[in-house]
Design an enzyme around this catalytic site. Structure first.
Site, PDB file in Angstrom:
ATOM      1  N   PHE A  11     -68.377-131.355  -6.061  1.00 48.64           N
ATOM      2  CA  PHE A  11     -69.001-132.324  -6.958  1.00 48.64           C
ATOM      3  C   PHE A  11     -68.585-132.067  -8.391  1.00 48.64           C
ATOM      4  CE2 PHE A  11     -71.946-135.729  -6.393  1.00 48.64           C
ATOM      5  CZ  PHE A  11     -72.555-135.931  -7.617  1.00 48.64           C
ATOM      6  N   ALA A  42     -73.478-131.605  -1.686  1.00 55.38           N
ATOM      7  CA  ALA A  42     -74.268-130.553  -1.036  1.00 55.38           C
ATOM      8  C   ALA A  42     -74.994-131.039   0.207  1.00 55.38           C
ATOM      9  CB  ALA A  42     -75.263-129.983  -2.035  1.00 55.38           C
ATOM     10  N   VAL A  66     -72.560-127.131  -6.258  1.00 55.76           N
ATOM     11  CA  VAL A  66     -73.354-127.098  -7.500  1.00 55.76           C
ATOM     12  C   VAL A  66     -74.198-128.361  -7.592  1.00 55.76           C
ATOM     13  CG1 VAL A  66     -73.290-126.960 -10.016  1.00 55.76           C
ATOM     14  CG2 VAL A  66     -71.526-125.801  -8.659  1.00 55.76           C
ATOM     15  N   ILE A  68     -76.806-130.061 -10.154  1.00 57.18           N
ATOM     16  CA  ILE A  68     -77.341-129.974 -11.510  1.00 57.18           C
ATOM     17  C   ILE A  68     -78.336-131.112 -11.717  1.00 57.18           C
ATOM     18  CG2 ILE A  68     -76.814-130.055 -13.976  1.00 57.18           C
ATOM     19  CD1 ILE A  68     -74.049-128.930 -13.326  1.00 57.18           C
ATOM     20  N   GLU A  71     -81.578-137.282 -13.936  1.00 55.63           N
ATOM     21  CA  GLU A  71     -82.763-137.975 -14.458  1.00 55.63           C
ATOM     22  C   GLU A  71     -83.812-138.256 -13.384  1.00 55.63           C
ATOM     23  OE1 GLU A  71     -80.204-140.580 -17.773  1.00 55.63           O
ATOM     24  OE2 GLU A  71     -81.137-141.527 -16.017  1.00 55.63           O
ATOM     25  N   HIS A  74     -83.746-137.188  -7.304  1.00 55.08           N
ATOM     26  CA  HIS A  74     -82.655-136.894  -6.368  1.00 55.08           C
ATOM     27  C   HIS A  74     -82.263-135.406  -6.390  1.00 55.08           C
ATOM     28  CE1 HIS A  74     -78.510-137.793  -4.580  1.00 55.08           C
ATOM     29  NE2 HIS A  74     -79.411-138.028  -3.661  1.00 55.08           N
ATOM     30  N   ASN A  98     -75.543-118.926   1.542  1.00 54.10           N
ATOM     31  CA  ASN A  98     -75.773-120.130   0.748  1.00 54.10           C
ATOM     32  C   ASN A  98     -75.359-119.890  -0.704  1.00 54.10           C
ATOM     33  OD1 ASN A  98     -76.662-122.350  -0.642  1.00 54.10           O
ATOM     34  ND2 ASN A  98     -78.719-122.357   0.241  1.00 54.10           N
ATOM     35  N   ARG A 112     -73.362-118.538 -13.294  1.00 57.11           N
ATOM     36  CA  ARG A 112     -73.553-118.157 -11.888  1.00 57.11           C
ATOM     37  C   ARG A 112     -72.299-118.348 -11.045  1.00 57.11           C
ATOM     38  NH1 ARG A 112     -77.639-119.054 -14.657  1.00 57.11           N
ATOM     39  NH2 ARG A 112     -79.666-118.078 -14.243  1.00 57.11           N
TER      40      ARG A 112
HETATM   41  N1  LIG Z   1     -76.011-134.997  -7.506  1.00 54.33           N
HETATM   42  C1  LIG Z   1     -75.297-134.097  -6.746  1.00 54.33           C
HETATM   43  C2  LIG Z   1     -74.911-134.397  -5.446  1.00 54.33           C
HETATM   44  N2  LIG Z   1     -75.214-135.606  -4.903  1.00 54.33           N
HETATM   45  C3  LIG Z   1     -74.502-136.150  -3.759  1.00 54.33           C
HETATM   46  C4  LIG Z   1     -75.120-135.731  -2.434  1.00 54.33           C
HETATM   47  O1  LIG Z   1     -74.907-134.332  -2.190  1.00 54.33           O
HETATM   48  C5  LIG Z   1     -74.471-136.506  -1.282  1.00 54.33           C
HETATM   49  O2  LIG Z   1     -73.069-136.234  -1.290  1.00 54.33           O
HETATM   50  C6  LIG Z   1     -74.705-137.990  -1.413  1.00 54.33           C
HETATM   51  O3  LIG Z   1     -76.096-138.231  -1.517  1.00 54.33           O
HETATM   52  C7  LIG Z   1     -74.124-138.765  -0.204  1.00 54.33           C
HETATM   53  O4  LIG Z   1     -74.755-138.324   0.971  1.00 54.33           O
HETATM   54  N3  LIG Z   1     -74.227-133.490  -4.707  1.00 54.33           N
HETATM   55  C8  LIG Z   1     -73.904-132.256  -5.225  1.00 54.33           C
HETATM   56  O5  LIG Z   1     -73.271-131.430  -4.542  1.00 54.33           O
HETATM   57  N4  LIG Z   1     -74.284-131.945  -6.497  1.00 54.33           N
HETATM   58  C9  LIG Z   1     -74.971-132.829  -7.283  1.00 54.33           C
HETATM   59  O6  LIG Z   1     -75.302-132.503  -8.469  1.00 54.33           O
HETATM   60  C1  LIG Z   2     -78.657-133.698  -8.467  1.00 54.28           C
HETATM   61  C2  LIG Z   2     -78.374-135.121  -8.572  1.00 54.28           C
HETATM   62  O1  LIG Z   2     -78.509-135.890  -7.646  1.00 54.28           O
HETATM   63  C3  LIG Z   2     -78.029-135.633  -9.904  1.00 54.28           C
HETATM   64  O2  LIG Z   2     -76.718-135.212 -10.264  1.00 54.28           O
HETATM   65  C4  LIG Z   2     -78.078-137.141  -9.912  1.00 54.28           C
HETATM   66  O3  LIG Z   2     -78.406-137.514 -11.215  1.00 54.28           O
HETATM   67  P1  LIG Z   2     -79.541-138.618 -11.452  1.00 54.28           P
HETATM   68  O4  LIG Z   2     -80.843-138.007 -10.942  1.00 54.28           O
HETATM   69  O5  LIG Z   2     -79.543-138.821 -12.953  1.00 54.28           O
HETATM   70  O6  LIG Z   2     -79.136-139.849 -10.676  1.00 54.28           O
END
Ligand SMILES: Nc1c(NC[C@H](O)[C@H](O)[C@H](O)CO)[nH]c(=O)[nH]c1=O
Ligand SMILES: CC(=O)[C@@H](O)COP(=O)(O)O
Length: 140
Positions: A11, A42, A66, A68, A71, A74, A98, A112
């Protein structure tokens, strides 16, 4: 010699490169081999490990990624469900480490991910190898 599958959720490219460096070094320093596959995020890591485990080609697994906070809620879903999925696979008998970072910002992730700092990629690889050693111990 064990063969370890690294499943990386790519990601953030620059952070994943750092995590991979640490994980690969830890596996090689322990005298084992590895290969890496890449998934979108992830949430796909546990499923990819489950699919790979069915192939019976790997002794241990390392999940890297990773997450992060953004907003929305999610973050909780991605962080929590990827961890829950890996825990479920571990409880099902797979040797897993993990290394999916779940941080508030990129600065926390960088510290990290760097091998020279907190080396969470290497830590996850060492955890997977430790679980493999336990698995071998209890198999005999
Ligand atoms: N926001 C982050 C994601 N989001 C994507 C999800 O993991 C997944 O690929 C999607 O929802 C489709 O199923 N993934 C990360 O690894 N890191 C993020 O910050
Ligand atoms: C961890 C996440 O899903 C994040 O990167 C998505 O960002 P948002 O919550 O602003 O859609």
């Amino acid at each position: 010699m064990a063969h370890v599958l690294i499943v990386e959720a790519r990601f953030y490219d620059h952070l994943n490169d750092l995590l991979l460096e640490g994980a690969r070094a830890a596996i090689e320093d322990a005298g084992h081999s590895h290969e890496t596959i890449t998934v979108p995020g992830a949430l796909e890591v546990p499923g990819a490990i489950a699919l790979a485990a069915d192939a019976n080609r790997y002794d241990a697994f390392v999940g890297l990624g990773v997450v992060i906070r953004g907003e929305t809620y999610h973050f909780e879903i991605v962080a929590g469900e990827s961890a829950r999925g890996l825990m479920a696979l571990s409880m099902d008998g797979l040797a897993i480490g993990n290394g999916i970072l779940t941080t508030e910002n990129e600065a926390q992730a960088l510290t990290r991910a760097r091998k020279s700092e907190k080396d969470k990629g290497g830590e996850a690889a060492k955890a997977a190898l430790a679980m493999l050693a336990l698995k071998d111990k209890f198999a005999h």
